[in-house]
Motif scaffolding. Structure first.
Motif, PDB file in Angstrom:
ATOM      1  N   HIS A   1      34.489 -83.271  -2.912  1.00  0.00           N
ATOM      2  CA  HIS A   1      35.733 -82.507  -2.806  1.00  0.00           C
ATOM      3  C   HIS A   1      36.600 -83.079  -1.684  1.00  0.00           C
ATOM      4  O   HIS A   1      36.083 -83.665  -0.723  1.00  0.00           O
ATOM      5  CB  HIS A   1      35.478 -81.015  -2.619  1.00  0.00           C
ATOM      6  CG  HIS A   1      34.843 -80.624  -1.316  1.00  0.00           C
ATOM      7  ND1 HIS A   1      35.581 -80.286  -0.201  1.00  0.00           N
ATOM      8  CD2 HIS A   1      33.542 -80.519  -0.949  1.00  0.00           C
ATOM      9  CE1 HIS A   1      34.750 -79.961   0.786  1.00  0.00           C
ATOM     10  NE2 HIS A   1      33.516 -80.105   0.364  1.00  0.00           N
TER      11      HIS A   1
ATOM     12  N   ASP B   1      33.887 -83.473   6.008  1.00  0.00           N
ATOM     13  CA  ASP B   1      33.567 -82.591   4.880  1.00  0.00           C
ATOM     14  C   ASP B   1      34.830 -82.453   4.030  1.00  0.00           C
ATOM     15  O   ASP B   1      35.700 -81.673   4.355  1.00  0.00           O
ATOM     16  CB  ASP B   1      33.091 -81.241   5.423  1.00  0.00           C
ATOM     17  CG  ASP B   1      32.745 -80.243   4.333  1.00  0.00           C
ATOM     18  OD1 ASP B   1      32.749 -80.631   3.152  1.00  0.00           O
ATOM     19  OD2 ASP B   1      32.501 -79.065   4.661  1.00  0.00           O
TER      20      ASP B   1
ATOM     21  N   GLU C   1      37.125 -76.546  -3.068  1.00  0.00           N
ATOM     22  CA  GLU C   1      35.706 -76.271  -2.851  1.00  0.00           C
ATOM     23  C   GLU C   1      35.511 -75.305  -1.690  1.00  0.00           C
ATOM     24  O   GLU C   1      34.641 -74.442  -1.732  1.00  0.00           O
ATOM     25  CB  GLU C   1      34.946 -77.579  -2.572  1.00  0.00           C
ATOM     26  CG  GLU C   1      33.423 -77.444  -2.665  1.00  0.00           C
ATOM     27  CD  GLU C   1      32.766 -76.893  -1.408  1.00  0.00           C
ATOM     28  OE1 GLU C   1      31.624 -76.404  -1.499  1.00  0.00           O
ATOM     29  OE2 GLU C   1      33.361 -76.947  -0.311  1.00  0.00           O
ATOM     30  N   GLU C   2      36.352 -75.452  -0.676  1.00  0.00           N
ATOM     31  CA  GLU C   2      36.169 -74.629   0.525  1.00  0.00           C
ATOM     32  C   GLU C   2      36.518 -73.162   0.302  1.00  0.00           C
ATOM     33  O   GLU C   2      36.251 -72.323   1.151  1.00  0.00           O
ATOM     34  CB  GLU C   2      36.993 -75.199   1.697  1.00  0.00           C
ATOM     35  CG  GLU C   2      36.573 -76.608   2.135  1.00  0.00           C
ATOM     36  CD  GLU C   2      35.167 -76.650   2.722  1.00  0.00           C
ATOM     37  OE1 GLU C   2      34.526 -75.601   2.841  1.00  0.00           O
ATOM     38  OE2 GLU C   2      34.717 -77.763   3.051  1.00  0.00           O
TER      39      GLU C   2
ATOM     40  N   HIS D   1      32.981 -78.182   9.769  1.00  0.00           N
ATOM     41  CA  HIS D   1      34.136 -77.271   9.696  1.00  0.00           C
ATOM     42  C   HIS D   1      34.865 -77.109  11.026  1.00  0.00           C
ATOM     43  O   HIS D   1      35.783 -76.297  11.121  1.00  0.00           O
ATOM     44  CB  HIS D   1      33.758 -75.903   9.132  1.00  0.00           C
ATOM     45  CG  HIS D   1      33.542 -75.906   7.647  1.00  0.00           C
ATOM     46  ND1 HIS D   1      33.676 -74.797   6.870  1.00  0.00           N
ATOM     47  CD2 HIS D   1      33.224 -76.912   6.792  1.00  0.00           C
ATOM     48  CE1 HIS D   1      33.430 -75.095   5.602  1.00  0.00           C
ATOM     49  NE2 HIS D   1      33.148 -76.390   5.536  1.00  0.00           N
TER      50      HIS D   1
HETATM   51 MN    MN Z   1      32.773 -77.306   3.675  1.00  0.00          MN
END
Ligand code: MN
Ligand code: MN
Length: 456
Positions: free
Chosen positions: A100, A261, A291-292, A433
């Motif tokens: 992603h 990420d 995705e998050e 994150h």
């Molecule tokens: Mn993530």
């Protein structure tokens, strides 16, 4: 024969030539990070590279044949790269890699601009799981697009060039921070206080005017982009940490950056499909969005469109789409939580992934007893192990933290729900994150090798 399993540190095992390859690969990855901060940015980069490599636009009606190279950019945010191979796609399925390209950040609200006490601000609504206090007092850049009336779109990118201004969210000074310090870390900064300073110069000759700074800022924005305040309601603008990826450590063995990420997996799968031109397999590399925030919507991995692309390829090659899916294999390329000795209590050290120890395979993710996880079957794990070992790829397995410490998910289950064997293979990340996350150059290179082995 080794009866005992020991995790290997890539940097201890690698010879000089391999070390050189690891460091060289990291340079390309850092460049990608610097121009692919948001999903729109990543899609633009992927499209440009695909065209340079000779890929042609994909259409749902077309007739494909062996050797075709296609790219499909779904709504500016969701990328499909397609290598049509020579082997029978019905018997052998498609090799699919999905990463992603959205990352946690601060989106602007639909009515973001306001003025208070001589400063003009953007109101934000955070996107994805963040620790809110980490996003104050750091330089922020604005990325995105605004739609003007009549369908004209304007790209915005402010804060990345050295000569650009940046944006800034304040925090209370420690001298007056007693009340804040008595709160939990989750509540020390509230979502509604994540407001970024965007200016302070009042419009000249407007002393009587209320919100003279806001007026001046809107004038600037109108001059530069042709937009008026209402246009923010038809925009996707977000604040992301400003600045470039940097090497970390005297030995430069690690990289800190915004958005590892999941660009640390998107870049390896993209470079791997580009470098697999001689593979007989039909291969798809997907950059998913959303995705998050749960992979919903027209550009997320839960969208039917992934199945539609697979089915289009199958039908166009005269194959039964159901059989193609059943025989396909997928690497869900996403990061996992690398063991952090500073926070050891939330990990189970025998079943964690470690920085520098190679591509990180997660048989399952989830929380509260594997809930919400596809849990790859033993047969598929065995297959993956064999292809990685055959190519000398460094890999390890681990869980995302200790049982009941929390948990997380990836797109793996959404692909598996299409009837496709799927397993998570990614890179261990520290400070996941956070505005700037940390990874090892050895691990991103190991994932590239893993993707190459999967495409071979
Ligand atoms: Mn993530
Ligand atoms: Mn991720």
């Amino acid at each position: 024969m080794d009866l005992k399993y020991t995790r290997k540190n890539v940097y201890k095992e690698a010879d000089g030539k391999e070390l050189e390859a690891i460091y060289a690969y990291a340079e390309g990855y850092k460049q990608f990070l610097n121009c692919a901060k948001t999903e729109r940015d990543a899609a633009r980069v992927a499209e440009k590279l695909a065209i340079e490599k000779g890929y042609k636009p994909f259409s749902f009606g077309e007739k494909l044949q062996a050797g075709d190279r296609r790219y499909f950019i779904n709504r500016h945010k969701n990328v499909f790269l397609i290598n049509v191979g020579t082997e029978n796609v019905e018997e052998n399925g498609i090799r699919i890699m999905v990463a992603h390209v959205d990352s946690p950040r601060l989106d602007l609200k639909p009515n973001p601009v306001y003025e208070d006490s001589g400063l003009c601000y953007f109101k934000t609504h955070y996107y994805g799981g963040i620790k809110k206090y980490q996003w104050t007092t750091i330089p922020l850049a604005l990325h995105g697009v605004v739609m003007l009336p009549g369908g004209k779109s304007v790209e915005v990118n402010v804060g990345e060039d050295e000569s650009d201004p940046v944006f800034y969210i304040t925090d209370v000074l420690p001298h007056l921070g007693g009340e804040q310090a008595s709160k939990t870390m989750a509540n020390g900064i509230s979502g509604e206080s994540l407001n970024a300073v965007i200016g302070g110069l009042p419009a000249v000759g407007d002393e009587e005017e209320k919100e003279a700074v806001k007026s001046a800022i809107l004038k600037l924005l109108n001059k530069k982009y042709g937009l008026t305040e209402v246009d923010f309601q038809c925009s996707e603008l977000c604040l992301v940490p400003a600045g470039k990826a940097r090497d970390v450590g005297f030995d430069s063995s690690l990289i800190m950056s915004y958005g590892h990420d999941d660009k640390v997996c998107a870049y390896p799968e993209m470079t791997a499909i580009f470098d697999s031109q001689s593979s007989p397999h039909t291969i798809i590399s997907v950059f998913a969005d959303k995705e998050e925030v749960g992979s919903d919507g027209t550009t997320g991995a839960q969208c039917q469109i992934i199945g539609d692309v697979i089915d289009t390829i199958a039908r166009s090659l005269g194959a039964n789409p159901i059989a193609v899916r059943y025989n396909s294999k997928c690497i869900s390329a996403d990061v996992t939580a690398g063991f952090d000795p500073e926070f050891a209590s939330v990990y189970e050290k025998r079943n964690s992934t470690y920085i520098h120890c190679g591509a990180a395979i997660s048989k399952y993710t989830g929380a509260r007893g594997k809930s919400g996880s596809n849990d790859a079957n033993a047969e598929f794990m065995g297959w993956i192990r064999d292809i990685l070992d055959a190519d000398g790829v460094y890999w390890q397995t681990g869980e995302l933290g200790a049982i009941d410490a929390g948990g997380g998910g990836t797109v793996a289950k959404f692909i598996a729900n299409l009837g496709i064997d799927t397993v998570d293979v990614g890179v261990p990340v520290l400070s996941m994150h956070a505005p700037y996350e940390l990874i090892s150059k050895a691990d991103v290179y190991a994932l590239y090798k893993a993707c190459l082995a999967f495409c071979k």
